[in-house]
Design a protein around this motif. Structure first.
Motif, PDB file in Angstrom:
ATOM      1  N   LEU A  58       0.858  -1.181   0.000  1.00  0.00           N
ATOM      2  CA  LEU A  58       0.000   0.000   0.000  1.00  0.00           C
ATOM      3  C   LEU A  58       0.891   1.227   0.000  1.00  0.00           C
ATOM      4  N   HIS A  59       0.564   2.178  -0.858  1.00  0.00           N
ATOM      5  CA  HIS A  59       1.352   3.401  -0.977  1.00  0.00           C
ATOM      6  C   HIS A  59       0.434   4.606  -0.762  1.00  0.00           C
ATOM      7  N   ALA A  60       0.866   5.548   0.032  1.00  0.00           N
ATOM      8  CA  ALA A  60       0.154   6.820   0.106  1.00  0.00           C
ATOM      9  C   ALA A  60       0.339   7.579  -1.199  1.00  0.00           C
ATOM     10  N   ASN A  61       1.528   7.475  -1.762  1.00  0.00           N
ATOM     11  CA  ASN A  61       1.880   8.123  -3.015  1.00  0.00           C
ATOM     12  C   ASN A  61       2.923   7.249  -3.692  1.00  0.00           C
ATOM     13  N   CYS A  62       3.210   7.495  -4.950  1.00  0.00           N
ATOM     14  CA  CYS A  62       4.153   6.630  -5.663  1.00  0.00           C
ATOM     15  C   CYS A  62       4.770   7.422  -6.810  1.00  0.00           C
ATOM     16  N   ALA A  63       6.012   7.859  -6.626  1.00  0.00           N
ATOM     17  CA  ALA A  63       6.663   8.683  -7.635  1.00  0.00           C
ATOM     18  C   ALA A  63       6.933   7.915  -8.922  1.00  0.00           C
ATOM     19  N   ASP A  64       7.131   6.590  -8.837  1.00  0.00           N
ATOM     20  CA  ASP A  64       7.414   5.802 -10.037  1.00  0.00           C
ATOM     21  C   ASP A  64       6.191   5.022 -10.510  1.00  0.00           C
ATOM     22  N   LEU A  65       5.015   5.587 -10.315  1.00  0.00           N
ATOM     23  CA  LEU A  65       3.775   4.898 -10.664  1.00  0.00           C
ATOM     24  C   LEU A  65       3.699   4.575 -12.150  1.00  0.00           C
ATOM     25  N   ALA A  66       4.227   5.451 -13.007  1.00  0.00           N
ATOM     26  CA  ALA A  66       4.201   5.169 -14.450  1.00  0.00           C
ATOM     27  C   ALA A  66       4.943   3.878 -14.762  1.00  0.00           C
ATOM     28  N   ASP A  67       6.062   3.630 -14.070  1.00  0.00           N
ATOM     29  CA  ASP A  67       6.803   2.384 -14.260  1.00  0.00           C
ATOM     30  C   ASP A  67       5.967   1.189 -13.850  1.00  0.00           C
ATOM     31  N   LEU A  68       5.296   1.294 -12.715  1.00  0.00           N
ATOM     32  CA  LEU A  68       4.477   0.192 -12.227  1.00  0.00           C
ATOM     33  C   LEU A  68       3.335  -0.116 -13.190  1.00  0.00           C
ATOM     34  N   HIS A  69       2.677   0.934 -13.663  1.00  0.00           N
ATOM     35  CA  HIS A  69       1.585   0.732 -14.619  1.00  0.00           C
ATOM     36  C   HIS A  69       2.075  -0.002 -15.867  1.00  0.00           C
ATOM     37  N   ALA A  70       3.237   0.398 -16.379  1.00  0.00           N
ATOM     38  CA  ALA A  70       3.734  -0.154 -17.632  1.00  0.00           C
ATOM     39  C   ALA A  70       4.260  -1.579 -17.495  1.00  0.00           C
ATOM     40  N   ALA A  71       4.706  -1.961 -16.296  1.00  0.00           N
ATOM     41  CA  ALA A  71       5.312  -3.281 -16.111  1.00  0.00           C
ATOM     42  C   ALA A  71       4.350  -4.304 -15.523  1.00  0.00           C
ATOM     43  N   SER A  72       3.183  -3.877 -15.113  1.00  0.00           N
ATOM     44  CA  SER A  72       2.229  -4.785 -14.463  1.00  0.00           C
ATOM     45  C   SER A  72       1.433  -5.577 -15.495  1.00  0.00           C
ATOM     46  N   ASP A  73       0.655  -6.540 -15.001  1.00  0.00           N
ATOM     47  CA  ASP A  73      -0.194  -7.367 -15.865  1.00  0.00           C
ATOM     48  C   ASP A  73      -1.635  -6.876 -15.907  1.00  0.00           C
ATOM     49  N   VAL A  74      -2.086  -6.274 -14.799  1.00  0.00           N
ATOM     50  CA  VAL A  74      -3.445  -5.741 -14.714  1.00  0.00           C
ATOM     51  C   VAL A  74      -3.378  -4.387 -14.028  1.00  0.00           C
ATOM     52  N   VAL A  75      -4.036  -3.396 -14.610  1.00  0.00           N
ATOM     53  CA  VAL A  75      -4.151  -2.074 -13.989  1.00  0.00           C
ATOM     54  C   VAL A  75      -5.619  -1.824 -13.687  1.00  0.00           C
ATOM     55  N   ILE A  76      -5.893  -1.472 -12.437  1.00  0.00           N
ATOM     56  CA  ILE A  76      -7.245  -1.083 -12.023  1.00  0.00           C
ATOM     57  C   ILE A  76      -7.259   0.432 -11.886  1.00  0.00           C
ATOM     58  N   THR A  77      -8.220   1.078 -12.529  1.00  0.00           N
ATOM     59  CA  THR A  77      -8.221   2.536 -12.601  1.00  0.00           C
ATOM     60  C   THR A  77      -9.641   3.074 -12.578  1.00  0.00           C
ATOM     61  N   ALA A  78      -9.750   4.357 -12.229  1.00  0.00           N
ATOM     62  CA  ALA A  78     -11.022   5.065 -12.337  1.00  0.00           C
ATOM     63  C   ALA A  78     -11.172   5.754 -13.686  1.00  0.00           C
ATOM     64  N   GLY A  79     -10.233   5.500 -14.595  1.00  0.00           N
ATOM     65  CA  GLY A  79     -10.371   6.022 -15.954  1.00  0.00           C
ATOM     66  C   GLY A  79      -9.582   7.275 -16.231  1.00  0.00           C
ATOM     67  N   GLY A  80      -8.600   7.603 -15.405  1.00  0.00           N
ATOM     68  CA  GLY A  80      -7.808   8.806 -15.619  1.00  0.00           C
ATOM     69  C   GLY A  80      -6.965   8.727 -16.891  1.00  0.00           C
ATOM     70  N   TYR A  81      -6.825   9.843 -17.560  1.00  0.00           N
ATOM     71  CA  TYR A  81      -6.071   9.965 -18.821  1.00  0.00           C
ATOM     72  C   TYR A  81      -4.666   9.404 -18.669  1.00  0.00           C
TER      73      TYR A  81
END
Length: 406
Positions: free
Chosen positions: A285-308
């Motif tokens: 669990l992260h309050a914030n995540c400076a490298d979130l773009a890396d996590l999104h790109a390397a993961s298998d599933v992304v759960i989102t509210a639809g942000g650009y």
């Protein structure tokens, strides 16, 4: 206030010009800051980039190295209703028109001191409360409106963008309107009933996405301690404001999948309790995540509210996307955009959080069957570079025209 002439009048092509970015901060998210920061990153080689915003989160890690920023008094601290949402009293207990005058005066001072060659304004032509009117009328520089293209149509678009003083500013004050979306997905000029003098200024640039991250999948996963065969889910809801129910559902679902790794980002503007960022473990669990773009790109599933930005970061890799928009009206940007993307990317959407468990199980099953196969590579995602090049070319043409006139 008398403003000095812009740098364009005494610059040469070798001179590093000045670009001022005004970030919309009247809503709940920080995606506008992320988008303009990526454009600044693409422009900083040739421009001194100054980002101006009322956001109080994300500045230290979103503003590119070598750029600077000025933080304005936030609308959250100037408007009583917004302050009350956070359990605070306003920074200044003044009527809205006085708060607008304060921000407008600060902006005029920034423009006078910085003397930008170009100004890039995000989302709303006049700002959230018309605080840009004086700057647009007096700043002697080229002005660009950056828009994600698709708008939240349940909002007062006539007042904010498509009518009255806002529409007049698009016609008279802005040199270009840059729609940061692939024209295959959405055509701003055709979708809204805009006058010819505005339509003629609209250019579709492609998405403003991060630099290609797909090649770093293995190294990102290795640093997280995940091999390529282990399913990895990343859940985030942008700033976190209004996304608390979705995050709570993701935390609950993580416990139901003991062989799946989860990174769940609560967001800097969430009202959920702030966790410590865990350095190890299957569920982080992260309050914030400076490298979130890396996590999104390397993961298998992304759960989102639809942000650009989340959607664009996810398609840089192989992630299947599960979208539960917090704006459930089909006319609003998160729902509308996700729907338009479905023919090109593996994106599954629901309006109710209760459907997430079923979507997640299906996505995990598909991950175990093999890599995602869709048309995401057909989307144009080099918008930041194209905008940087376009602005530079515009200024060169202006210089050539000035020299030819002497």
């Amino acid at each position: 206030m008398k403003l000095s002439p812009p740098n364009i009048s005494h610059s040469s092509p070798a001179v590093r010009r000045r670009a001022l970015f005004y970030v919309f901060d009247g809503g709940s998210g920080i995606g506008h800051l992320r988008r303009l920061a990526r454009i600044a990153e693409a422009m900083r080689k040739d421009f001194s980039c100054l980002i101006v915003t009322g956001h109080d989160v994300g500045l230290q890690w979103m503003v590119p190295q070598g750029c600077e920023y000025v933080r304005l008094p936030s609308w959250d601290n100037l408007i009583a209703a917004k302050s009350a949402y956070w359990g605070r009293v306003p920074f200044l207990d003044v009527p809205l028109d006085e708060a607008v005058r304060l921000r407008s005066a600060i902006l005029l001072g920034i423009v006078e001191g910085f003397q930008p060659d170009v100004m890039l304004v995000d989302h709303l032509p006049l700002g959230a409360h018309a605080e840009l009117v004086a700057v647009l009328r007096t700043a002697p520089c080229r002005k660009y409106l950056i828009t994600r293209g698709i708008q939240n149509e349940t909002e007062d678009l006539h007042r904010l963008i498509l009518g009255g003083a806002a529409l007049s500013a698009l016609g008279k004050d802005y040199h270009r309107i840059l729609s940061a979306i692939d024209p295959k997905i959405f055509n701003l000029a055709k979708h809204y009933n805009l006058p010819p003098e505005v339509v003629s200024k609209i250019l579709s640039t492609g998405y403003v996405a991060p630099a290609a991250l797909a090649g770093r999948r293995a190294s990102i996963r290795s640093s997280r301690g995940i091999d390529d065969a282990t399913p990895w889910v990343v859940a985030s809801v942008g700033s976190g404001q209004w996304g608390e129910p979705l995050i709570e559902a993701c935390i609950a679902l993580a416990g139901d999948h003991p062989d799946v790794h989860f990174d769940i980002v609560i967001g800097p503007r969430s009202r959920l309790a702030r966790p410590e960022a865990h350095a190890a473990g299957r569920i982080r669990l992260h309050a914030n995540c400076a490298d979130l773009a890396d996590l999104h790109a390397a993961s298998d599933v992304v759960i989102t509210a639809g942000g650009y930005n989340t959607l664009l970061e996810a398609i840089q890799g192989q992630a299947r996307i599960l979208c539960i928009p917090y704006r459930k009206d089909r006319r609003d940007e998160p729902f509308h955009h996700a729907t338009l993307l479905q023919p090109y990317i593996d994106l599954r959407m629901a309006t109710e959080i209760g459907e997430l468990g079923m979507l997640l199980q299906a996505a995990i099953n598909d991950c175990r069957e093999g890599s995602v196969k869709d048309g995401r590579t057909e989307l144009r995602t080099d918008g930041a570079v194209r905008i940087a090049r376009m602005v530079q070319d515009d200024l060169e043409r202006c210089l050539d025209a000035q020299f030819a006139g002497h």
